[in-house]
Design an enzyme around this catalytic site. Structure first.
Site, PDB file in Angstrom:
ATOM      1  CB  CYS A 155     149.716  83.489 -18.125  1.00 45.42           C
ATOM      2  SG  CYS A 155     147.914  83.890 -18.776  1.00 45.42           S
ATOM      3  CG  HIS A 196     143.507  89.602 -24.718  1.00 45.40           C
ATOM      4  ND1 HIS A 196     143.848  90.323 -23.216  1.00 45.40           N
ATOM      5  CD2 HIS A 196     143.607  89.225 -25.054  1.00 45.40           C
ATOM      6  CE1 HIS A 196     144.014  88.969 -22.831  1.00 45.40           C
ATOM      7  NE2 HIS A 196     144.426  88.043 -24.034  1.00 45.40           N
ATOM      8  CB  CYS A 231     150.886  89.997 -19.795  1.00 47.97           C
ATOM      9  SG  CYS A 231     150.526  88.969 -21.470  1.00 47.97           S
ATOM     10  CD  GLU A 268     148.481  84.103 -23.214  1.00 48.18           C
ATOM     11  OE1 GLU A 268     147.272  84.329 -22.988  1.00 48.18           O
ATOM     12  OE2 GLU A 268     149.758  83.746 -22.886  1.00 48.18           O
ATOM     13  CE1 TYR A 326     149.842  87.505 -26.234  1.00 47.91           C
ATOM     14  CE2 TYR A 326     147.498  88.631 -24.991  1.00 47.91           C
ATOM     15  CZ  TYR A 326     147.960  87.214 -25.315  1.00 47.91           C
ATOM     16  OH  TYR A 326     147.392  86.351 -25.229  1.00 47.91           O
ATOM     17  CD  GLU A 362     146.620  77.779 -21.682  1.00 44.05           C
ATOM     18  OE1 GLU A 362     147.492  77.222 -21.520  1.00 44.05           O
ATOM     19  OE2 GLU A 362     146.856  79.086 -21.085  1.00 44.05           O
ATOM     20  CB  CYS A 421     145.283  90.130 -19.062  1.00 41.28           C
ATOM     21  SG  CYS A 421     146.292  90.140 -18.429  1.00 41.28           S
ATOM     22  CB  THR A 450     143.720  81.986 -20.815  1.00 41.59           C
ATOM     23  OG1 THR A 450     144.826  81.048 -21.644  1.00 41.59           O
ATOM     24  CG2 THR A 450     145.017  82.031 -19.594  1.00 41.59           C
TER      25      THR A 450
END
Length: 483
Positions: free
Chosen positions: A100, A292, A299, A447, A296, A257, A104, A191
Site C-alpha cells: 500500500c 475510493h 492499487c 484490505e 481498488y 495502519e 489514495c 493507513t
C-alpha cells in the site's frame, strides 16, 4: 515549490515529528524505525516516480488552480481521462512497491470535498469551498502527502453517533469558539497517517439533525497538539527488527495502519469544510466511498501483478512451469486481476462532471469494482499459495540458512531446479508469503475485504444505484405485459 524528490519527502516527514506509539512505547524516530520505515518507503516511491520522465503523464499533471505541475495524488479530476489515469497510476505504484502506497485516501478525499463543499456553499452561503480550495492549493504547492480519515470506532453499530453511551466513539465538536472548534474522538485503521503531512477528517456515516456536532470535516497538520497515533500490529512485523532481509519477503516496502486519537484538537475556521450541515454528511461519505472504491481497481491490481509474477517465478524454480494445471492457475489469476482493472477503468470512463466542475466516477460501477475486490484477491492468493507449495510457510529462517553448520543442509535439501540457487528460491517463497500472509497481506488480502467499506456497504450502494425498477420495465416490455 517544485515537486519534491523521494529523499526530500523523507526529510520533510522527519521535520514533522508525528507523535507515534507502538508496542507500548513512544517511537522517538519513526522515520528510521525498522518496522515503520518500509511504509515510508512506499510513499517515497510516489515521489520518485513523479521525478521519472518515463511516468510523467501518469504521475504528474498541470493544476488548473496553481498553474504548476503537481503530483496527481493532489489533483482535482478535470476529465474522464484524469479518472482513468488515476487508476493507471495506482496500478503502477502497486507494481513498484507490492504494498500500500498510502496516498489514495487523501486524493479521494480531495475530490469528494471539492464537489461537496461547493454544494454546501450554494445552499447555505458558507465559505467551505473557498477554505478547501485554499487548502488544496497549499498541498499542491508544497507537494504534501495528505491522509484521509473517515472511519470512526463506531461503538454500538445499532445507535446513531449522538446516542452512543460514550460520545467520543464518533469524532465530534466539543467546543465552539469564534476562531474555530475543538474536536475529540478517534479515527481507526488510518493507513499511512504516520507518513503524512496533513490529515483531512470526514464523517463516517449519514447523519440526522441530532448529530450536528458529529457532522464535521476539516484539515489539520498531523503534528497538531492533541493528535497521536497508535500503530496496529501486523503478522510477521517484528521480522523487520531481526537484521535479516530474506525472511521479510519484501524488505524495502510495506504499509502501516494506526488508531489515531484526537484529544481536544483545535481546528481554525479556515480549515473547516463541514460544520453541522448534517444532510451533507451522507453526500460526502458516498462520494468519497465511490472514489475510493474506484481506487481498488488500480492499487490492488498492481500488487496482484507482483503476486502473479512471483507465482510464475516459483513455478519456474520448482521445475513445473509447463504443467497444465500450473499454467491454468496462472491464467485464472491473470483473468481475475484484469477483471478488477476493467472495473476500475469502466467506472472512470463512465464518469461525469459535477456541478462544481470536477469529475465523478460512475457510482454503480465503482461499487461493483470494490465488490469484486472483496472476492477476487482471495482466489488469487489461494492459487498463488497452491503453486508455491508448503515450503512457503515451513522454510527455516535466514539465520539458519547462514549458519555454518545448518546452512549447507538447507542449501542441499531445499534446492529446486539445479540452476537456481536455494537462496533465490527462498527469497521468492518469502515474497509470496509476505503478500499472502505477512505484513503486505494487510494491504492486499485483508484490505481488499474491508478497505473503502465492507462488502455489505457496496451491496447497499449497488441496490440503490442498480435501477431495478427500470429493469422490470424492460422485462415487461419484452414480454408484452401491460398493467
Amino acid at each position: 515549490m517544485a515537486l519534491m524528490t523521494g529523499e526530500q519527502y523523507i526529510e520533510s516527514i522527519r521535520a514533522v515529528k508525528p507523535e507515534v506509539y507502538m508496542f507500548g512505547k513512544k517511537i522517538e524516530n519513526p522515520v528510521d524505525d525498522p518496522i515503520l520505515r518500509p511504509s515510508l518507503n512506499s510513499v517515497r516511491m510516489t515521489y520518485d516516480l513523479a521525478q521519472d520522465p518515463q511516468y510523467k503523464d501518469l504521475m504528474t499533471v498541470k493544476s488548473p488552480y496553481t498553474g504548476e505541475i503537481v503530483n496527481r495524488f493532489t489533483h482535482i479530476h478535470q476529465s474522464t481521462t484524469d479518472l482513468r489515469n488515476k487508476v493507471k497510476m495506482q496500478r503502477l505504484c502497486g507494481q513498484k512497491t507490492a504494498a500500500c502506497f498510502q496516498r489514495c485516501v487523501g486524493m479521494d478525499a480531495f475530490n469528494a470535498e471539492f464537489s461537496t463543499t461547493f454544494e454546501i456553499d450554494k445552499k447555505y452561503g458558507t465559505k467551505y469551498h473557498e477554505n478547501f480550495v485554499n487548502f488544496m492549493k497549499y498541498a499542491q504547492t508544497n507537494d504534501l502527502t495528505v491522509d484521509g480519515a473517515m472511519t470512526d470506532p463506531k461503538g454500538d453499530r445499532g445507535k446513531a453517533p449522538h446516542a452512543q453511551v460514550d460520545p467520543d466513539l464518533y469524532l465530534h465538536v466539543v467546543e465552539r469558539r469564534p476562531d474555530g472548534v475543538v474536536v475529540r474522538g478517534a479515527k481507526a485503521h488510518q493507513t499511512g497517517i504516520i507518513n503524512s503531512h496533513e490529515v483531512i477528517v470526514m464523517p463516517t456515516i449519514s447523519m440526522g439533525p441530532d448529530d450536528k456536532d458529529y457532522a464535521i470535516s476539516f484539515a489539520v497538520p498531523i503534528n497538531t497538539p492533541g493528535i497521536f497515533m497508535i500503530v496496529g500490529r501486523q503478522s510477521c512485523d517484528t521480522r523487520k527488527t531481526e537484521g535479516v532481509t530474506l525472511d521479510v519477503g519484501n524488505p524495502e516496502f510495506g504499509g502501516v495502519e494506526a488508531l489515531t486519537i484526537f484529544d481536544n484538537v483545535f481546528v481554525p475556521n479556515d480549515r473547516i469544510f463541514l460544520n453541522g450541515e448534517t444532510e451533507f454528511a451522507g453526500m460526502l461519505v458516498e462520494r468519497f466511498a465511490g472514489y475510493h472504491r474506484q481506487s481498488y481497481g488500480g492499487c490492488k491490481v498492481g500488487v496482484g501483478d507482483v503476486l502473479i509474477g512471483a507465482a510464475a517465478v516459483i513455478a519456474d524454480y520448482n521445475g513445473c512451469p509447463k504443467a497444465s494445471h500450473v499454467k491454468d492457475k496462472l491464467i485464472e489469476m491473470m483473468h481475475l486481476n484484469e477483471t478488477l482493472y476493467c472495473c476500475g477503468i469502466a467506472c472512470s470512463a463512465e464518469g461525469y462532471q459535477t456541478e462544481s466542475g470536477n469529475y465523478m466516477i460512475d457510482l454503480l460501477l465503482a461499487n461493483v469494482c470494490k465488490q469484486n475486490v472483496t472476492r477476487f484477491p482471495y482466489e488469487i492468493v489461494r492459487l498463488a499459495e497452491d503453486i508455491a507449495g508448503g515450503l512457503m510457510v515451513t522454510a527455516p529462517s535466514e539465520k539458519d540458512f547462514r549458519d555454518p553448520k545448518l546452512g549447507k543442509y538447507i542449501d542441499k535439501y531445499l534446492r529446486g531446479v539445479n540452476d537456481v540457487t536455494t537462496e533465490n528460491r527462498l527469497k521468492m517463497l518469502r515474497l509470496i508469503e509476505n503478500l499472502c500472509l505477512g505484513t503486505a497481506a494487510v494491504g492486499y488480502r485483508t484490505e481488499s475485504m474491508h478497505g473503502a467499506g465492507s462488502p455489505q456497504a457496496q451491496r447497499i450502494m449497488i441496490s440503490r444505484q442498480g435501477n431495478l425498477g427500470y429493469k422490470k420495465q424492460l422485462a415487461k416490455a419484452i414480454a408484452h405485459i401491460e398493467e
